[in-house]
Design a protein around this motif. Structure first.
Motif, PDB file in Angstrom:
ATOM      1  N   VAL A  27      45.154  34.238  31.864  1.00  0.00           N
ATOM      2  CA  VAL A  27      44.239  35.381  31.879  1.00  0.00           C
ATOM      3  C   VAL A  27      44.011  35.859  33.307  1.00  0.00           C
ATOM      4  CG1 VAL A  27      41.868  36.112  31.397  1.00  0.00           C
ATOM      5  CG2 VAL A  27      43.117  34.692  29.753  1.00  0.00           C
ATOM      6  N   LEU A  28      43.837  34.916  34.240  1.00  0.00           N
ATOM      7  CA  LEU A  28      43.536  35.270  35.621  1.00  0.00           C
ATOM      8  C   LEU A  28      44.674  36.071  36.250  1.00  0.00           C
ATOM      9  CD1 LEU A  28      41.682  35.041  38.085  1.00  0.00           C
ATOM     10  CD2 LEU A  28      42.814  32.884  38.649  1.00  0.00           C
ATOM     11  N   GLY A  29      45.921  35.652  36.005  1.00  0.00           N
ATOM     12  CA  GLY A  29      47.054  36.355  36.594  1.00  0.00           C
ATOM     13  C   GLY A  29      47.084  37.819  36.204  1.00  0.00           C
ATOM     14  N   LYS A  30      46.922  38.096  34.917  1.00  0.00           N
ATOM     15  CA  LYS A  30      46.945  39.483  34.452  1.00  0.00           C
ATOM     16  C   LYS A  30      45.737  40.254  34.980  1.00  0.00           C
ATOM     17  CE  LYS A  30      47.212  42.311  30.256  1.00  0.00           C
ATOM     18  NZ  LYS A  30      47.253  42.296  28.773  1.00  0.00           N
ATOM     19  N   ALA A  31      44.565  39.606  34.997  1.00  0.00           N
ATOM     20  CA  ALA A  31      43.355  40.273  35.470  1.00  0.00           C
ATOM     21  C   ALA A  31      43.475  40.662  36.940  1.00  0.00           C
ATOM     22  CB  ALA A  31      42.145  39.374  35.256  1.00  0.00           C
ATOM     23  N   MET A  32      44.049  39.780  37.767  1.00  0.00           N
ATOM     24  CA  MET A  32      44.192  40.073  39.188  1.00  0.00           C
ATOM     25  C   MET A  32      45.173  41.218  39.424  1.00  0.00           C
ATOM     26  SD  MET A  32      42.038  38.247  40.849  1.00  0.00           S
ATOM     27  CE  MET A  32      42.564  38.169  42.557  1.00  0.00           C
ATOM     28  N   GLU A  33      46.229  41.274  38.623  1.00  0.00           N
ATOM     29  CA  GLU A  33      47.180  42.392  38.736  1.00  0.00           C
ATOM     30  C   GLU A  33      46.482  43.712  38.418  1.00  0.00           C
ATOM     31  OE1 GLU A  33      50.585  41.824  36.292  1.00  0.00           O
ATOM     32  OE2 GLU A  33      51.182  39.936  37.250  1.00  0.00           O
ATOM     33  N   ARG A  34      45.741  43.733  37.325  1.00  0.00           N
ATOM     34  CA  ARG A  34      45.055  44.966  36.922  1.00  0.00           C
ATOM     35  C   ARG A  34      43.944  45.334  37.904  1.00  0.00           C
ATOM     36  NH1 ARG A  34      48.969  44.922  34.685  1.00  0.00           N
ATOM     37  NH2 ARG A  34      49.464  45.018  32.463  1.00  0.00           N
ATOM     38  N   LEU A  35      43.275  44.346  38.465  1.00  0.00           N
ATOM     39  CA  LEU A  35      42.209  44.631  39.420  1.00  0.00           C
ATOM     40  C   LEU A  35      42.781  45.253  40.694  1.00  0.00           C
ATOM     41  CD1 LEU A  35      39.275  44.570  40.227  1.00  0.00           C
ATOM     42  CD2 LEU A  35      39.539  42.177  40.913  1.00  0.00           C
ATOM     43  N   LEU A  36      43.922  44.756  41.156  1.00  0.00           N
ATOM     44  CA  LEU A  36      44.557  45.359  42.335  1.00  0.00           C
ATOM     45  C   LEU A  36      44.974  46.794  42.038  1.00  0.00           C
ATOM     46  CD1 LEU A  36      45.619  45.084  45.213  1.00  0.00           C
ATOM     47  CD2 LEU A  36      47.763  44.186  44.261  1.00  0.00           C
ATOM     48  N   GLU A  37      45.532  47.004  40.864  1.00  0.00           N
ATOM     49  CA  GLU A  37      45.944  48.356  40.480  1.00  0.00           C
ATOM     50  C   GLU A  37      44.743  49.292  40.426  1.00  0.00           C
ATOM     51  OE1 GLU A  37      48.274  50.476  36.702  1.00  0.00           O
ATOM     52  OE2 GLU A  37      48.217  48.289  36.888  1.00  0.00           O
ATOM     53  N   ALA A  51      43.036  42.942  50.561  1.00  0.00           N
ATOM     54  CA  ALA A  51      43.912  41.759  50.616  1.00  0.00           C
ATOM     55  C   ALA A  51      43.396  40.727  49.618  1.00  0.00           C
ATOM     56  CB  ALA A  51      43.936  41.162  52.020  1.00  0.00           C
ATOM     57  N   ARG A  52      44.266  39.868  49.201  1.00  0.00           N
ATOM     58  CA  ARG A  52      43.853  38.788  48.299  1.00  0.00           C
ATOM     59  C   ARG A  52      43.266  37.667  49.139  1.00  0.00           C
ATOM     60  NH1 ARG A  52      47.207  37.128  42.937  1.00  0.00           N
ATOM     61  NH2 ARG A  52      45.668  35.721  42.003  1.00  0.00           N
ATOM     62  N   TYR A  53      42.039  37.291  48.810  1.00  0.00           N
ATOM     63  CA  TYR A  53      41.336  36.282  49.597  1.00  0.00           C
ATOM     64  C   TYR A  53      41.485  34.888  48.998  1.00  0.00           C
ATOM     65  CZ  TYR A  53      37.489  33.831  51.882  1.00  0.00           C
ATOM     66  OH  TYR A  53      36.757  32.914  52.576  1.00  0.00           O
ATOM     67  N   SER A  54      41.523  34.817  47.671  1.00  0.00           N
ATOM     68  CA  SER A  54      41.645  33.535  46.973  1.00  0.00           C
ATOM     69  C   SER A  54      42.312  33.818  45.631  1.00  0.00           C
ATOM     70  CB  SER A  54      40.266  32.903  46.767  1.00  0.00           C
ATOM     71  OG  SER A  54      39.574  33.554  45.726  1.00  0.00           O
ATOM     72  N   PRO A  55      42.604  32.783  44.834  1.00  0.00           N
ATOM     73  CA  PRO A  55      43.239  33.042  43.543  1.00  0.00           C
ATOM     74  C   PRO A  55      42.478  34.010  42.651  1.00  0.00           C
ATOM     75  CG  PRO A  55      43.406  30.725  44.076  1.00  0.00           C
ATOM     76  CD  PRO A  55      42.550  31.336  45.145  1.00  0.00           C
ATOM     77  N   SER A  56      41.156  34.107  42.816  1.00  0.00           N
ATOM     78  CA  SER A  56      40.367  34.964  41.926  1.00  0.00           C
ATOM     79  C   SER A  56      39.572  36.037  42.673  1.00  0.00           C
ATOM     80  CB  SER A  56      39.393  34.107  41.105  1.00  0.00           C
ATOM     81  OG  SER A  56      38.497  33.422  41.974  1.00  0.00           O
ATOM     82  N   GLN A  57      39.944  36.318  43.936  1.00  0.00           N
ATOM     83  CA  GLN A  57      39.150  37.265  44.729  1.00  0.00           C
ATOM     84  C   GLN A  57      40.018  38.198  45.575  1.00  0.00           C
ATOM     85  OE1 GLN A  57      36.806  34.119  46.680  1.00  0.00           O
ATOM     86  NE2 GLN A  57      34.972  35.143  45.910  1.00  0.00           N
ATOM     87  N   TYR A  58      39.524  39.434  45.730  1.00  0.00           N
ATOM     88  CA  TYR A  58      40.071  40.377  46.694  1.00  0.00           C
ATOM     89  C   TYR A  58      38.981  40.724  47.698  1.00  0.00           C
ATOM     90  CZ  TYR A  58      44.187  41.255  43.811  1.00  0.00           C
ATOM     91  OH  TYR A  58      45.359  41.118  43.107  1.00  0.00           O
ATOM     92  N   VAL A  59      39.376  40.934  48.933  1.00  0.00           N
ATOM     93  CA  VAL A  59      38.437  41.332  49.978  1.00  0.00           C
ATOM     94  C   VAL A  59      38.830  42.728  50.447  1.00  0.00           C
ATOM     95  CG1 VAL A  59      39.777  40.227  51.839  1.00  0.00           C
ATOM     96  CG2 VAL A  59      37.318  40.578  52.113  1.00  0.00           C
ATOM     97  N   LEU A  60      37.811  43.588  50.707  1.00  0.00           N
ATOM     98  CA  LEU A  60      38.055  44.988  51.028  1.00  0.00           C
ATOM     99  C   LEU A  60      37.338  45.371  52.313  1.00  0.00           C
ATOM    100  CD1 LEU A  60      37.993  44.662  47.777  1.00  0.00           C
ATOM    101  CD2 LEU A  60      37.685  47.120  47.745  1.00  0.00           C
ATOM    102  N   LEU A  61      37.912  46.293  53.065  1.00  0.00           N
ATOM    103  CA  LEU A  61      37.253  46.940  54.200  1.00  0.00           C
ATOM    104  C   LEU A  61      37.058  48.409  53.845  1.00  0.00           C
ATOM    105  CD1 LEU A  61      38.824  45.694  57.557  1.00  0.00           C
ATOM    106  CD2 LEU A  61      36.471  45.449  56.780  1.00  0.00           C
ATOM    107  N   LEU A  62      35.797  48.872  53.908  1.00  0.00           N
ATOM    108  CA  LEU A  62      35.469  50.242  53.518  1.00  0.00           C
ATOM    109  C   LEU A  62      34.846  50.975  54.708  1.00  0.00           C
ATOM    110  CD1 LEU A  62      33.778  49.377  50.083  1.00  0.00           C
ATOM    111  CD2 LEU A  62      36.175  49.961  50.501  1.00  0.00           C
TER     112      LEU A  62
END
Length: 411
Positions: free
Chosen positions: A327-337, A350-361
């Motif tokens: 589930v996590l793999g598919k969720a991370m792909e869709r979240l990046l998209e 950028a991907r920060y951890s297996p279940s997290q993305y970090v953003l600069l705004l």
């Protein structure tokens, strides 16, 4: 003349990569594909060819938890079907693959069958024995690597796992030593070929990935090296939920240095720096690059002011735990998209951890930053409406570099 004499050396067995039994080069085991139990029994007898296997052991292995008033009769029927399947596949009627002994069955060693696992192990034993000249050892390593054409059987049964792990460990050791010697000889093209073949078998092996990236870089194929790093990073996150090692991440940082050369034309430098194609959405990068961008932006804020926020997107299940890997793999792909579609070209992710993305705004307020995170969540739900996950977001302003230093001094 011994009846068995005419069959000696004519039988070959493959157990690495796929399973097959052949007589005079013709496969006779195709019929076994239809029955997992028939296939399993012959594989078990082959693996234990050096001893008679008792009826009780075979029955307990292939009928676990079942009780029978006459297990010997069940085994006799199974062995009859096994012989019939091999004959139907093209084996001679009188070829004695198995020996029937008092209370046991055994693969017929008198056939002197050629088994790929025995040939591979013999090569590995010669390597362990030592006493080989360097060139002789190099050739033997090449031979051993070529003999391992895939993992042992399909590892679908518990009894397959120990030999599978043993053989695979030997193979990875062979590949590692072979690449080490080839690197001393600067045979980078061969290293690339060896590693690509190894990664076809085990795409997650970090040592083979490291050697491949290093060889690609040495050949000047840095874009391929960076693409390979990106691929293995994604695989580690998606398949195992972990980051690659510090050694592999450090190698990635060195790749950029290899790319650089003396350039007298500033327009040439600019051309290399510019994006090849105009891409919409946020700039997606590896976390190490994200760290550098973050620190540069913090310095700029200290000097020129302005606003910028750091955001953290986290994927959890309904109980605030990390979802199962599938589930996590598919969720991370869709979240990046969803994130790329919702962010601007000046934003960085950028991907920060297996279940997290970090953003600069950049150039957002806290309120508009929260609106951005909500926009990402809505886009994610459109892409993955039945996702059994929760997307949470946190937002913090960047601290200018001077403030970080002052706070650290006060602490």
């Amino acid at each position: 003349m011994d009846e068995l004499e005419k069959y000696r050396g004519r039988v070959s067995v493959r157990m690495l990569g796929e399973f097959s039994i052949a007589v005079d080069g013709k496969t006779v085991s195709e019929q076994l594909r239809r029955s997992k139990k028939l296939r399993g029994v012959v594989q078990y007898l082959l693996l234990n060819a050096d001893r008679p296997v008792p009826h009780t052991e075979l029955y307990e292995t292939f009928w676990p938890g079942e009780s029978s008033q006459n297990p010997r009769a069940a085994l006799k029927t199974l062995m009859h079907r096994l012989r019939a399947a091999l004959v139907q596949g093209g084996a001679p009627d009188d070829l004695p693959f198995f020996l029937v002994q008092q209370g046991s069955y055994q693969w017929n060693l008198g056939l002197k069958a050629q088994m790929d696992i025995e040939t591979f192990e013999a090569a590995c034993q010669r390597l362990h024995g030592g006493g080989l000249a360097r060139e002789e050892r190099l050739e033997l390593l090449r031979t051993a690597a070529s003999l391992y054409r895939g993992r042992f059987l399909d590892s679908s049964e518990i009894w397959m796992l120990p030999p599978a792990a043993h053989l695979h460990g030997q193979y990875l050791s062979v590949v590692g030593e072979l690449c080490g010697l080839l690197q001393e000889d600067e045979q980078y093209d061969e290293i690339i070929a060896v590693c690509r073949e190894a990664l076809q078998i085990d795409e997650l092996d970090e040592a083979a990935n490291y050697a491949l990236i290093l060889a690609l870089t040495a050949c000047g194929r840095t874009q391929e090296a960076m693409a390979q790093y990106s691929r293995i990073t994604d695989l580690y996150y998606d398949d195992m939920g972990v980051q690659v090692s510090d050694e592999l991440r450090a190698l990635y940082r060195k790749i950029a240095e290899v790319e650089q050369a003396t350039e007298l034309d500033i327009d040439g430098v600019r051309g290399k720096l510019e994006e090849r194609e105009a891409q919409g959405g946020a700039y997606v990068c590896e976390y190490g690059i994200f760290e550098d961008i973050y620190r540069i932006e913090a310095r700029c804020l200290a000097r020129y002011g302005g606003r910028m926020f750091l955001a953290l997107l986290t994927v959890t299940d309904a109980y605030c735990q990390m979802p199962e890997q599938r589930v996590l793999g598919k969720a991370m792909e869709r979240l990046l998209e969803a994130s790329c579609a919702s962010l601007r070209r000046c934003d960085v992710i950028a991907r920060y951890s297996p279940s997290q993305y970090v953003l600069l705004l950049p150039t957002v307020t806290y309120e508009t930053g929260q609106m951005v995170l909500e926009r990402i969540r809505r886009a994610f739900r459109r892409l993955y409406p039945k996702a059994p996950v929760v997307i949470s977001g946190k937002l913090r302003p960047l601290r200018p570099c001077e403030e970080q230093t002052e706070n650290e001094l006060e602490e």
